[in-house]
Design an enzyme around this catalytic site. Structure first.
Site, PDB file in Angstrom:
ATOM      1  N   GLY A  10      45.751  37.490  33.164  1.00  0.00           N
ATOM      2  CA  GLY A  10      46.810  38.197  34.001  1.00  0.00           C
ATOM      3  C   GLY A  10      48.378  38.218  33.277  1.00  0.00           C
ATOM      4  O   GLY A  10      48.500  37.639  32.173  1.00  0.00           O
ATOM      5  N   LEU A  12      51.223  36.848  34.380  1.00  0.00           N
ATOM      6  CA  LEU A  12      51.818  35.517  34.313  1.00  0.00           C
ATOM      7  C   LEU A  12      50.774  34.741  33.329  1.00  0.00           C
ATOM      8  O   LEU A  12      51.483  33.830  32.508  1.00  0.00           O
ATOM      9  CB  LEU A  12      51.787  35.051  35.677  1.00  0.00           C
ATOM     10  N   ASP A  36      34.004  32.351  37.921  1.00  0.00           N
ATOM     11  CA  ASP A  36      34.501  33.255  39.189  1.00  0.00           C
ATOM     12  C   ASP A  36      34.773  32.455  40.262  1.00  0.00           C
ATOM     13  O   ASP A  36      33.966  31.627  40.521  1.00  0.00           O
ATOM     14  CB  ASP A  36      33.306  34.245  39.414  1.00  0.00           C
ATOM     15  N   ALA A  60      44.278  35.287  41.243  1.00  0.00           N
ATOM     16  CA  ALA A  60      44.305  35.988  42.695  1.00  0.00           C
ATOM     17  C   ALA A  60      43.986  37.227  42.606  1.00  0.00           C
ATOM     18  O   ALA A  60      43.694  37.898  41.512  1.00  0.00           O
ATOM     19  CB  ALA A  60      45.711  35.651  43.437  1.00  0.00           C
ATOM     20  N   TYR A 125      47.166  40.428  51.798  1.00  0.00           N
ATOM     21  CA  TYR A 125      47.434  39.779  50.592  1.00  0.00           C
ATOM     22  C   TYR A 125      48.269  38.365  50.985  1.00  0.00           C
ATOM     23  O   TYR A 125      48.140  37.386  50.593  1.00  0.00           O
ATOM     24  CB  TYR A 125      48.184  40.564  49.629  1.00  0.00           C
ATOM     25  N   LYS A 129      47.227  34.741  50.639  1.00  0.00           N
ATOM     26  CA  LYS A 129      47.883  33.785  49.781  1.00  0.00           C
ATOM     27  C   LYS A 129      48.340  32.618  50.745  1.00  0.00           C
ATOM     28  O   LYS A 129      48.219  31.272  50.272  1.00  0.00           O
ATOM     29  CB  LYS A 129      48.908  34.451  49.037  1.00  0.00           C
ATOM     30  N   TRP A 147      58.151  39.258  42.764  1.00  0.00           N
ATOM     31  CA  TRP A 147      58.731  40.379  41.723  1.00  0.00           C
ATOM     32  C   TRP A 147      58.145  40.082  40.381  1.00  0.00           C
ATOM     33  O   TRP A 147      59.069  39.954  39.540  1.00  0.00           O
ATOM     34  CB  TRP A 147      59.819  40.681  41.958  1.00  0.00           C
TER      35      TRP A 147
HETATM   36  N1  NAP Z   1      52.659  40.448  40.502  1.00  0.00           N
HETATM   37  C1  NAP Z   1      53.599  39.844  41.399  1.00  0.00           C
HETATM   38  O1  NAP Z   1      54.626  40.294  41.619  1.00  0.00           O
HETATM   39  C2  NAP Z   1      53.442  38.272  42.228  1.00  0.00           C
HETATM   40  C3  NAP Z   1      54.424  37.899  43.015  1.00  0.00           C
HETATM   41  C4  NAP Z   1      54.433  36.835  43.700  1.00  0.00           C
HETATM   42  C5  NAP Z   1      53.274  35.985  43.449  1.00  0.00           C
HETATM   43  N2  NAP Z   1      52.288  36.283  42.532  1.00  0.00           N
HETATM   44  C6  NAP Z   1      51.255  35.306  42.185  1.00  0.00           C
HETATM   45  O2  NAP Z   1      51.363  35.064  40.767  1.00  0.00           O
HETATM   46  C7  NAP Z   1      49.996  34.772  40.402  1.00  0.00           C
HETATM   47  C8  NAP Z   1      49.855  35.588  39.153  1.00  0.00           C
HETATM   48  O3  NAP Z   1      50.057  37.063  39.362  1.00  0.00           O
HETATM   49  P1  NAP Z   1      49.838  38.368  38.232  1.00  0.00           P
HETATM   50  O4  NAP Z   1      50.732  39.394  38.642  1.00  0.00           O
HETATM   51  O5  NAP Z   1      50.037  37.637  36.799  1.00  0.00           O
HETATM   52  O6  NAP Z   1      48.247  38.670  38.561  1.00  0.00           O
HETATM   53  P2  NAP Z   1      47.424  39.624  37.755  1.00  0.00           P
HETATM   54  O7  NAP Z   1      48.198  40.124  36.330  1.00  0.00           O
HETATM   55  O8  NAP Z   1      47.042  40.764  38.676  1.00  0.00           O
HETATM   56  O9  NAP Z   1      46.226  38.746  37.326  1.00  0.00           O
HETATM   57  C9  NAP Z   1      45.323  38.195  38.089  1.00  0.00           C
HETATM   58  C10 NAP Z   1      44.478  37.110  37.222  1.00  0.00           C
HETATM   59  O10 NAP Z   1      43.342  36.617  38.202  1.00  0.00           O
HETATM   60  C11 NAP Z   1      42.023  36.787  37.666  1.00  0.00           C
HETATM   61  N3  NAP Z   1      41.305  36.919  38.890  1.00  0.00           N
HETATM   62  C12 NAP Z   1      41.020  37.986  39.805  1.00  0.00           C
HETATM   63  N4  NAP Z   1      39.876  37.576  40.523  1.00  0.00           N
HETATM   64  C13 NAP Z   1      39.274  36.568  39.899  1.00  0.00           C
HETATM   65  C14 NAP Z   1      38.122  35.938  40.335  1.00  0.00           C
HETATM   66  N5  NAP Z   1      37.348  36.161  41.133  1.00  0.00           N
HETATM   67  N6  NAP Z   1      37.864  34.711  39.543  1.00  0.00           N
HETATM   68  C15 NAP Z   1      38.534  34.227  38.388  1.00  0.00           C
HETATM   69  N7  NAP Z   1      39.820  34.946  38.091  1.00  0.00           N
HETATM   70  C16 NAP Z   1      39.939  36.063  38.934  1.00  0.00           C
HETATM   71  C17 NAP Z   1      42.109  37.959  36.888  1.00  0.00           C
HETATM   72  O11 NAP Z   1      41.109  37.946  35.838  1.00  0.00           O
HETATM   73  P3  NAP Z   1      40.353  39.381  35.494  1.00  0.00           P
HETATM   74  O12 NAP Z   1      41.453  39.998  34.865  1.00  0.00           O
HETATM   75  O13 NAP Z   1      39.251  38.885  34.661  1.00  0.00           O
HETATM   76  O14 NAP Z   1      40.258  40.346  36.631  1.00  0.00           O
HETATM   77  C18 NAP Z   1      43.533  37.678  36.292  1.00  0.00           C
HETATM   78  O15 NAP Z   1      43.494  36.975  34.943  1.00  0.00           O
HETATM   79  C19 NAP Z   1      48.969  35.090  41.455  1.00  0.00           C
HETATM   80  O16 NAP Z   1      48.571  34.037  42.057  1.00  0.00           O
HETATM   81  C20 NAP Z   1      49.935  35.908  42.268  1.00  0.00           C
HETATM   82  O17 NAP Z   1      49.495  36.084  43.780  1.00  0.00           O
HETATM   83  C21 NAP Z   1      52.487  37.536  42.001  1.00  0.00           C
END
Ligand code: NAP
Length: 286
Positions: A10, A12, A36, A60, A125, A129, A147
């Site tokens: 992902g 992050l 998974d 997530a 969501y 979480k 963000w």
């Molecule tokens: N984005 C934001 O603005 C934001 C804000 C606050 C908090 N967060 C939190 O920060 C964290 C990272 O966010 P991000 O934006 O980097 O997320 P992201 O780019 O959407 O990446 C999500 C990751 O989760 C993996 N994943 C999804 N379903 C899965 C499953 N069933 N089993 C194993 N892995 C799975 C995905 O793998 P695949 O690619 O293989 O599906 C991917 O590596 C998350 O926990 C999110 O809730 C994000």
């Protein structure tokens, strides 16, 4: 240290794996195919094989709008998956650093949110979480951030730069405020917390509260473009309206880190310039 990182593909996770390896940690980052989160047996097998001291759980189901209709999937990954991670962590004596979100709040508080403020998620969501947080044990840490942006994956900096290349004028909402948080900075903090535990709930964001409108202006400025091309709109004016409600106030006070004398992430503007430069370089190569 031996770290197991979920969500390593992902936005992050990509920086987190790189930062942790550069810091000398022994990192295992199983893909979603290899592990998974919905399958407890697969999680237990991967965690047992890696025998980590800390699991940084960044994976997530993050598609906030899709969560509104794919509720079972959101629950299975964000709640059930986190439960599987915590159970597996206990079986090998590992701590969990769970990456959580500002969406656990309803956004109605006028001031910045403290870790101790009551939660009240308004989206599926945010609710899932938060339920993930409730699966953690007393030795674990829920690191709430907001963000999230960086050089990898899909995020708002990329979207703003892409739109700026396509349209003379851009519109972004001026009635949602938050702390943009850069993946490389958050990755450093997560590595710090892996080595030096701070159990409980911790807010960790870059500093500098802005609206999305102001953030889009800052992105254009960093790209050497005219920030006046960005116009403010209200959330109510968005067409079509987005399925999941967003908190109006997403500003997280990093009080727990500050009070514990831990390093705070810097102002987001310091990290914005280098990321914009990287992304513009990639655009030129395409
Ligand atoms: N984005 C934001 O603005 C934001 C804000 C606050 C908090 N967060 C939190 O920060 C964290 C990272 O966010 P991000 O934006 O980097 O997320 P992201 O780019 O959407 O990446 C999500 C990751 O989760 C993996 N994943 C999804 N379903 C899965 C499953 N069933 N089993 C194993 N892995 C799975 C995905 O793998 P695949 O690619 O293989 O599906 C991917 O590596 C998350 O926990 C999110 O809730 C994000």
């Amino acid at each position: 240290m031996r770290l197991l990182i979920t969500g390593g593909s992902g936005q992050l996770g990509t920086d987190l794996v790189a930062v942790a390896r550069a810091a000398g940690h022994d990192v295992t980052a199983p893909s979603s195919d290899e592990m998974d989160l919905r399958q407890g047996d697969a999680v237990l097998a991967a965690v047992s094989a890696a025998a980590p001291e800390v699991i940084v759980h960044a994976a997530a189901f993050t598609a906030v709008d899709r969560c509104e209709t794919e509720v079972e999937l959101a629950e299975a990954i964000n709640v059930g998956g986190t439960g599987h991670i915590v159970d597996a962590a206990r079986s090998v004596g590992a701590r969990v650093l769970y990456v959580s979100t500002d969406y656990v709040f309803d956004g109605t508080k006028p001031e910045a949110y403290l870790e101790t403020d009551p939660t009240n998620p308004k989206s599926v969501y945010g609710r899932t979480k938060l339920e993930g947080e409730s699966r953690l044990g007393p030795e674990d840490t829920a690191v709430r951030t907001s963000w999230v942006v960086g050089a990898h994956g899909n995020n708002m900096v990329k979207t703003i730069l892409r739109l700026a290349g396509q349209h003379p004028e851009l519109s972004f909402v001026s009635d949602q405020r938050g702390h943009p948080t850069f993946t490389a900075d958050l990755a450093q903090l997560l590595c710090h917390l892996a080595a030096d535990p701070l159990p409980g709930v911790v807010h960790a964001t870059n500093q500098g509260a802005v609206s999305w409108f102001e953030f889009a202006q800052a992105v254009l400025e960093a790209a050497g473009e005219d920030p006046q091309r960005v116009k403010p709109v209200t959330t109510a004016e968005l067409t079509p309206p987005r399925p999941a409600p967003r908190p109006e106030n997403s500003v997280l006070d990093n009080a727990a880190l500050r009070n514990a004398g831990r390093p705070l992430l810097g102002d987001f503007r310091e990290s914005l310039g280098p990321v914009v430069k990287t992304l513009l370089g990639e655009q030129c190569q395409e």
